[in-house]
Design a protein around this motif. Structure first.
Motif, PDB file in Angstrom:
ATOM      1  N   GLY A  64       0.824  -1.220   0.000  1.00  0.00           N
ATOM      2  CA  GLY A  64       0.000   0.000   0.000  1.00  0.00           C
ATOM      3  C   GLY A  64       0.848   1.256   0.000  1.00  0.00           C
ATOM      4  O   GLY A  64       0.565   2.208  -0.744  1.00  0.00           O
ATOM      5  N   PHE A  65       1.896   1.277   0.818  1.00  0.00           N
ATOM      6  CA  PHE A  65       2.813   2.430   0.819  1.00  0.00           C
ATOM      7  C   PHE A  65       3.493   2.578  -0.537  1.00  0.00           C
ATOM      8  O   PHE A  65       3.696   3.690  -1.029  1.00  0.00           O
ATOM      9  CB  PHE A  65       3.864   2.301   1.921  1.00  0.00           C
ATOM     10  N   GLY A  66       3.850   1.466  -1.151  1.00  0.00           N
ATOM     11  CA  GLY A  66       4.464   1.513  -2.471  1.00  0.00           C
ATOM     12  C   GLY A  66       3.517   2.079  -3.523  1.00  0.00           C
ATOM     13  O   GLY A  66       3.924   2.868  -4.384  1.00  0.00           O
ATOM     14  N   LEU A  67       2.236   1.684  -3.461  1.00  0.00           N
ATOM     15  CA  LEU A  67       1.255   2.218  -4.399  1.00  0.00           C
ATOM     16  C   LEU A  67       1.032   3.709  -4.196  1.00  0.00           C
ATOM     17  O   LEU A  67       0.892   4.468  -5.154  1.00  0.00           O
ATOM     18  CB  LEU A  67      -0.065   1.463  -4.267  1.00  0.00           C
ATOM     19  N   LEU A  68       1.001   4.138  -2.942  1.00  0.00           N
ATOM     20  CA  LEU A  68       0.873   5.574  -2.668  1.00  0.00           C
ATOM     21  C   LEU A  68       2.077   6.342  -3.211  1.00  0.00           C
ATOM     22  O   LEU A  68       1.924   7.431  -3.775  1.00  0.00           O
ATOM     23  CB  LEU A  68       0.727   5.820  -1.165  1.00  0.00           C
ATOM     24  N   ALA A  69       3.251   5.789  -3.053  1.00  0.00           N
ATOM     25  CA  ALA A  69       4.459   6.440  -3.571  1.00  0.00           C
ATOM     26  C   ALA A  69       4.429   6.491  -5.098  1.00  0.00           C
ATOM     27  O   ALA A  69       4.811   7.500  -5.704  1.00  0.00           O
ATOM     28  CB  ALA A  69       5.708   5.707  -3.094  1.00  0.00           C
ATOM     29  N   ALA A  70       3.957   5.432  -5.738  1.00  0.00           N
ATOM     30  CA  ALA A  70       3.867   5.419  -7.205  1.00  0.00           C
ATOM     31  C   ALA A  70       2.858   6.460  -7.696  1.00  0.00           C
ATOM     32  O   ALA A  70       3.112   7.160  -8.686  1.00  0.00           O
ATOM     33  CB  ALA A  70       3.471   4.032  -7.701  1.00  0.00           C
ATOM     34  N   ALA A  71       1.725   6.585  -7.006  1.00  0.00           N
ATOM     35  CA  ALA A  71       0.726   7.588  -7.387  1.00  0.00           C
ATOM     36  C   ALA A  71       1.294   8.993  -7.240  1.00  0.00           C
ATOM     37  O   ALA A  71       1.117   9.844  -8.122  1.00  0.00           O
ATOM     38  CB  ALA A  71      -0.528   7.432  -6.528  1.00  0.00           C
ATOM     39  N   TRP A  72       1.988   9.249  -6.161  1.00  0.00           N
ATOM     40  CA  TRP A  72       2.600  10.565  -5.942  1.00  0.00           C
ATOM     41  C   TRP A  72       3.631  10.857  -7.041  1.00  0.00           C
ATOM     42  O   TRP A  72       3.694  11.962  -7.562  1.00  0.00           O
ATOM     43  CB  TRP A  72       3.253  10.603  -4.563  1.00  0.00           C
ATOM     44  N   LEU A  73       4.416   9.851  -7.385  1.00  0.00           N
ATOM     45  CA  LEU A  73       5.428  10.022  -8.426  1.00  0.00           C
ATOM     46  C   LEU A  73       4.785  10.334  -9.788  1.00  0.00           C
ATOM     47  O   LEU A  73       5.270  11.189 -10.521  1.00  0.00           O
ATOM     48  CB  LEU A  73       6.290   8.755  -8.524  1.00  0.00           C
ATOM     49  N   LEU A  74       3.672   9.674 -10.089  1.00  0.00           N
ATOM     50  CA  LEU A  74       2.974   9.944 -11.343  1.00  0.00           C
ATOM     51  C   LEU A  74       2.412  11.365 -11.364  1.00  0.00           C
ATOM     52  O   LEU A  74       2.498  12.062 -12.375  1.00  0.00           O
ATOM     53  CB  LEU A  74       1.854   8.931 -11.551  1.00  0.00           C
ATOM     54  N   PHE A  75       1.827  11.814 -10.256  1.00  0.00           N
ATOM     55  CA  PHE A  75       1.311  13.178 -10.184  1.00  0.00           C
ATOM     56  C   PHE A  75       2.423  14.195 -10.404  1.00  0.00           C
ATOM     57  O   PHE A  75       2.276  15.151 -11.153  1.00  0.00           O
ATOM     58  CB  PHE A  75       0.643  13.447  -8.831  1.00  0.00           C
ATOM     59  N   MET A  76       3.543  14.009  -9.739  1.00  0.00           N
ATOM     60  CA  MET A  76       4.642  14.961  -9.858  1.00  0.00           C
ATOM     61  C   MET A  76       5.261  14.947 -11.257  1.00  0.00           C
ATOM     62  O   MET A  76       5.659  15.978 -11.774  1.00  0.00           O
ATOM     63  CB  MET A  76       5.722  14.671  -8.810  1.00  0.00           C
ATOM     64  N   THR A  77       5.332  13.772 -11.882  1.00  0.00           N
ATOM     65  CA  THR A  77       5.885  13.674 -13.226  1.00  0.00           C
ATOM     66  C   THR A  77       5.005  14.407 -14.225  1.00  0.00           C
ATOM     67  O   THR A  77       5.503  15.168 -15.063  1.00  0.00           O
ATOM     68  CB  THR A  77       6.040  12.199 -13.644  1.00  0.00           C
ATOM     69  N   THR A  78       3.691  14.189 -14.141  1.00  0.00           N
ATOM     70  CA  THR A  78       2.797  14.869 -15.074  1.00  0.00           C
ATOM     71  C   THR A  78       2.822  16.377 -14.865  1.00  0.00           C
ATOM     72  O   THR A  78       2.746  17.144 -15.822  1.00  0.00           O
ATOM     73  CB  THR A  78       1.357  14.362 -14.944  1.00  0.00           C
TER      74      THR A  78
END
Length: 154
Positions: A64-78
């Protein structure tokens, strides 16, 4: 069980260090050390340590923490890509120009309500021409602001 034992041992060691510090006549420091050493025992007694240990040792929590980190990374990349893309800047400039109204060149004649071409010519001749210095003065006021906005890509 193991976490509670470790917390108790840390508290006992901290109270021992506080006693040695108090023996050396440094009472203020000894009191602070004693306060810090009582925190782990307090956490054990309130159940916080058991709750944290339950979270830390579950793989699903780490996923779950990994998925949250991936979502945050996608938001920041876009967001970063959007800021650097040239089309977004063009859209912003077009929106600013539309918001200000149509910019008129200093030497251009203003549009008239009459449809005849002959009526517009005398009006333009009757009107006194503005000095170029007066037309450039408002632009000078905003040149610093425009430079700052361009520097930040806005």
């Amino acid at each position: 069980m193991l976490a509670e034992t470790i917390c108790s041992a840390v508290s006992a060691a901290g109270l021992g260090i506080a006693a040695i510090t108090a023996y050396r006549k440094r009472f203020l420091t000894a009191t602070r050390i004693a306060a810090y050493s009582l925190v782990p025992v307090g956490l054990v007694m309130t159940g916080v340590v058991e709750w944290v240990a339950g979270i830390v040792f579950k793989p699903s929590v780490w996923i779950g923490f990994g998925l949250l980190a991936a979502a945050w990374l996608l938001f920041m990349t876009t967001r970063a890509v959007e800021r650097r893309s040239g089309s977004t800047r063009k859209e912003r400039k077009a929106a600013r120009a539309a918001g200000r109204g149509a910019a008129v060149a200093p030497g251009a004649a203003s549009p008239t309500l009459t449809s005849g071409a002959g009526a517009a010519a005398p009006q333009a001749q009757d009107r006194p021409k503005k000095k170029p210095q007066q037309a450039a003065a408002p632009g000078d006021d905003f040149s610093d602001i425009e430079a700052i906005l361009k520097k930040h890509g806005i």
